[in-house]
Design an enzyme around this catalytic site. Structure first.
Site, PDB file in Angstrom:
ATOM      1  N   SER A 252    -104.210  14.855 -74.540  1.00 57.37           N
ATOM      2  CA  SER A 252    -104.590  15.744 -73.450  1.00 57.37           C
ATOM      3  C   SER A 252    -104.702  14.943 -72.145  1.00 57.37           C
ATOM      4  CB  SER A 252    -105.891  16.475 -73.802  1.00 57.37           C
ATOM      5  OG  SER A 252    -106.210  17.454 -72.843  1.00 57.37           O
ATOM      6  N   ASP A 355     -99.863  26.702 -75.467  1.00 59.71           N
ATOM      7  CA  ASP A 355    -100.508  25.859 -74.463  1.00 59.71           C
ATOM      8  C   ASP A 355     -99.819  26.094 -73.120  1.00 59.71           C
ATOM      9  OD1 ASP A 355    -101.730  23.941 -72.942  1.00 59.71           O
ATOM     10  OD2 ASP A 355    -100.960  22.223 -74.067  1.00 59.71           O
ATOM     11  N   HIS A 385    -103.637  23.990 -77.532  1.00 64.05           N
ATOM     12  CA  HIS A 385    -103.927  22.685 -76.933  1.00 64.05           C
ATOM     13  C   HIS A 385    -104.945  21.929 -77.790  1.00 64.05           C
ATOM     14  CE1 HIS A 385    -103.801  19.995 -73.419  1.00 64.05           C
ATOM     15  NE2 HIS A 385    -105.087  19.785 -73.652  1.00 64.05           N
TER      16      HIS A 385
END
Length: 423
Positions: A252, A355, A385
């Site tokens: 991320s 996502d 995500h």
């Protein structure tokens, strides 16, 4: 589509995250209005988040861990994950020229840190019961040199840590699948430490690894070392690490840090010998930009991290006078970001179907491929995500499959047979 349980957990997660982000934004505004400057020391974890204590002995899963606070001026820390050398493949590949030299004599390793105080004092005379390599390489079990994976956790720059329970489990999985030492970076969090603090911390870890290799090499060349010098050497890395085979792995927002570090390494490759980064893995990168992509328009209110919350996170990360969704830390394809993309290392990008940030990660991968960089994309169906690293999703089949796929690709570049290029 994600399961009902994931959807319900996502709602709870977003409510809690939004409240935390807004609270920290208000605190930041108050500090700025009162001309209070943030300290450079910062924080690298949050007290409300669950952590896993380090275990310097090989647990049932065959991975030992220890925490080290590597910068006395900041809260920057790392957690080292060492897979049991005796359980690895029996083949012993040749050691590369730039490997850590064998440590000339045993030294006391850094004691495990207090999870509630990374700067806690320790009794150096206390008996150490964790793993300690033997001083004689000929008698050392599993003398094979292991590649090093530098991992940057997720959490929108404002939460998460190198020793969180979820990150600990993920790094253990990667260490075993890749048969590599994993160094999880506990970088400074926002808003206490704004850009470029977390990004600079990533590069500091690279320099620390290089210094460790050079210090161990000095000890070998002189044949002995005074107690102070010996205490500076990290024994696990001195005995088992091969810094000429390093991989950056970002999760991320950690992917943004990994890509930043890769670019800095391209610019500074002559300053970090013997460290060589041979590849990087960007897992659902936290990329954004002013011009919306198709996935942003379609999935802006998607699971766990919706677009408005991510914009709020970027307001906490970037200084007020630098805030822009096209900031080089946020958008990898802004003009003149530098260095040239053709100089970047092989890059694997992992994206999730649901996502909203996936299109920009895919576009970055396509830009790399256009200049002949090996940059495949792995997209996983029915995923969200952080599907391979979030606590509630870590044990799903998709998370396990993703870790295995990442290991297969990474092994192409950390193998000592072929793929000798480094960046």
């Amino acid at each position: 589509m994600p399961s009902v349980a994931v959807k319900l957990y996502s709602v709870f997660f977003k409510l809690l995250l939004r409240r935390r982000l807004q609270s920290r934004l208000q605190s930041l505004s108050s500090d700025q209005s009162s001309t209070t400057s943030a300290t450079s020391f910062g924080v690298s974890s949050r007290p409300e988040e669950s952590t896993a204590p380090p275990n310097p002995s090989f647990a049932s899963d065959g991975v030992a861990t220890k925490d080290i606070h590597i910068d006395p001026l900041t809260s920057l820390s790392i957690r080292i994950f060492l897979p049991d050398p005796s359980r690895l493949s029996v083949s012993t590949p040749p050691v590369r020229r730039n490997s850590f030299p064998s440590h000339p004599h045993p030294v006391a390793p850094s004691p495990p840190s207090d999870p509630n105080n990374r700067r806690a004092s320790f009794d150096v005379t206390a008996a150490y019961t964790g793993y300690l390599p033997t001083s004689d390489p000929r008698k050392r079990v599993g003398s094979r040199r292991l590649p090093v994976i530098i991992q940057f956790h997720g959490g929108a720059f404002v939460m998460g840590s190198s020793d969180s329970a979820a990150n600990d489990l993920f790094c253990r999985r990667i260490a075993k699948l890749c048969e590599a030492i994993v160094i999880a970076v506990g970088y400074r969090l926002a808003p206490e430490s704004q850009y470029p603090a977390a990004f600079d911390d990533g590069f500091k870890v690279i320099n620390w690894i290089a210094k460790q290799a050079n210090l161990a090499g000095f000890g070998k060349s002189v044949g002995s070392m005074d107690p102070f010098g010996a205490s500076m050497v990290e024994p696990w890395l001195a005995a088992h690490a091969d810094p000429s085979r390093c991989v950056l792995l970002g999760v991320s927002c950690g992917a943004n840090i990994a890509d930043y570090v890769a670019r800095k390494l391209v610019d500074s490759r002559n300053l970090i010998d013997p460290v060589r980064v041979v590849a990087q893995v960007l897992m659902y990168p936290f990329f954004i930009g002013t011009a919306p992509t198709q996935s942003e328009l379609k999935l802006a209110n998607s699971y766990f991290y919706d677009k408005q919350m991510c914009i709020l996170a970027w307001k906490l990360v970037l200084p007020e006078n630098e805030f822009s969704l096209d900031h080089p830390a946020a958008n990898p394809l802004v003009p003149d970001r530098g260095p040239p993309l053709k100089c970047m290392p092989p890059t694997l990008t992992v994206v999730a179907e649901h996502d909203w940030m996936k299109d920009r990660g895919i576009a970055y991968s396509e830009a790399l491929r256009k200049v002949n960089v090996d940059a495949p994309v792995l997209e996983y169906k029915d995923t969200v995500h952080e599907f391979a690293t979030l606590d509630i999703l870590l044990k799903t089949p998709q998370a396990q499959a993703c870790a295995e796929d990442v290991a297969i690709w990474v092994k192409k570049y950390i193998s000592t047979r072929g793929h000798e290029l480094s960046y």
